[in-house]
Design a protein around this motif. Sequence first.
Motif: not given
Length: 240
Positions: A176-192
């Motif tokens: 969690p929070g790893d600076p190597a990952v572009p978390w600012h580009r993350a989008r969630r897909i809520e599953l039914t």
Amino acid sequence: MVKPIVDEGTPEQRWRAWPAMSAWPPLALDPAEPPLVVAPHPDDEILGVAGLMAMLGRADLVAVTDGEASHPHSTVHSPTELAAIRRAETTEALSRLGLRGTAVHRLGQPDGDIHESIVTKELTALLTPGRWCLSTWREDGHPDHEAVGRAAAAACAATGARLLEYPIWTWHWAAPGDPAVPWHRARRIELTAEARFAKAAAIAAFPSQIAALGPAEADAAILPPHVLARFTRPFEVVFT
Ligand SMILES: [Zn+2]
């Protein structure tokens, strides 16, 4: 950059305890046409975005390899047999997602030695302006996942398609929070509930990966329970 995929990786409990995940914006599910989902190996598409595919009710698939190198020293199956098994598993998984009409484009690339320029050319021919292209993230940590991610990015740039990248092994080597990952580009897909159920059934369609092929160490499961736990969340994540 390729990261070592070793040991147990980051436990799913750590991810679930990370508050930032629940704050990522939702992905608007408004594709104008069936998305093109690109899988380096059979099962990547299911682990990454099966819930999305089930909810959209339509998707076309590009199977870049047949995954024949998952157990290179297997005492049970030859690479040719594994490729046939995994192709059949994909067909069954798509059926369990309710996607029987899906077009499957098989590129037959060598597992572990993907020719990026060929994949770029094939994807460019299939993409159109605005079409969604879901691919493994360019920095997912596995050479094949990264080659396919780069090919998808190049094909989207050439055609005006919309690139959405799904992480797979990132959940293993990152924290969690790893600076190597572009978390600012993350989008969630809520599953039914239906999509979660369908995804679980689709994952279960890959016994060659989730169970041992035999008692030898070379035949161990590629996706043991602690790895699968990362793909049973009530949401999926893509990088826009
Ligand atoms: Zn893979």
